[in-house]
Design a protein around this motif. Structure first.
Motif: not given
Length: 166
Positions: A88-101
């Motif tokens: 998934l594109p990073a823009r479509s991740l939730s805030a928590g998923q972005k932090r995990r990334l």
């Protein structure tokens, strides 16, 4: 001095008003390549490329430091609990998923010293526990972690040294 300012001074991103920061007996400056090779910084912002997928972000950002295999990237995504979000594109991740990334990128950095500014930002209880596990594993493998946070992390850890700024 604030928490973020202190961490940026330690990273060599800002000059200290007084005193010096040393790493392995040498003064840390913005041009200290040896220090920056051994240090990974996770700031308030996750520093992700919105149009790249989670996997592409890791290949690009962590890949600046070293060669990564697909297995390395997938292992890091799996360790932080977002393997199923890898395409998934990073823009479509939730805030928590972005932090995990961003945490996955930290794992792939291969750095001895982790400098973490509010590492549990946007994470739920499981994510908070994950950050504590990752720091504990890193320290047990001989790494160091310096963190500034509003929340108390690793309260009972035998390796913890706490400095409270007021």
């Amino acid at each position: 001095v604030g928490k973020t300012t202190l961490l940026r001074v330690v990273c060599g991103l800002l000059p200290a008003e007084s005193g010096t920061v040393h790493w392995r007996g040498r003064v840390v400056r913005s041009t200290n390549d040896e220090f920056h090779t051994e240090m990974a910084y996770l700031g308030h912002l996750n520093s992700l490329k919105a149009d790249l997928t989670a996997r592409e972000n890791l290949r690009f950002l962590a890949g600046l430091r070293q060669s990564l295999t697909d297995a390395d990237v997938d292992a890091a995504l799996d360790r932080v609990g977002i393997l199923s979000r890898g395409d998934l594109p990073a823009r479509s991740l939730s805030a928590g998923q972005k932090r995990r990334l961003a945490l996955a990128r930290l794992l792939l950095a291969g750095a001895t010293l982790w400098i973490l500014d509010e590492p549990v930002t946007n994470l739920d209880t499981a994510g908070y526990d994950l950050v504590e596990e990752l720091i504990t594993e890193h320290v047990r493998k001989g790494g160091l972690a310096m963190s500034a946070a509003h929340q108390r992390l690793l309260d009972e850890a035998p390796f913890l040294r706490r400095l409270e700024l007021s």
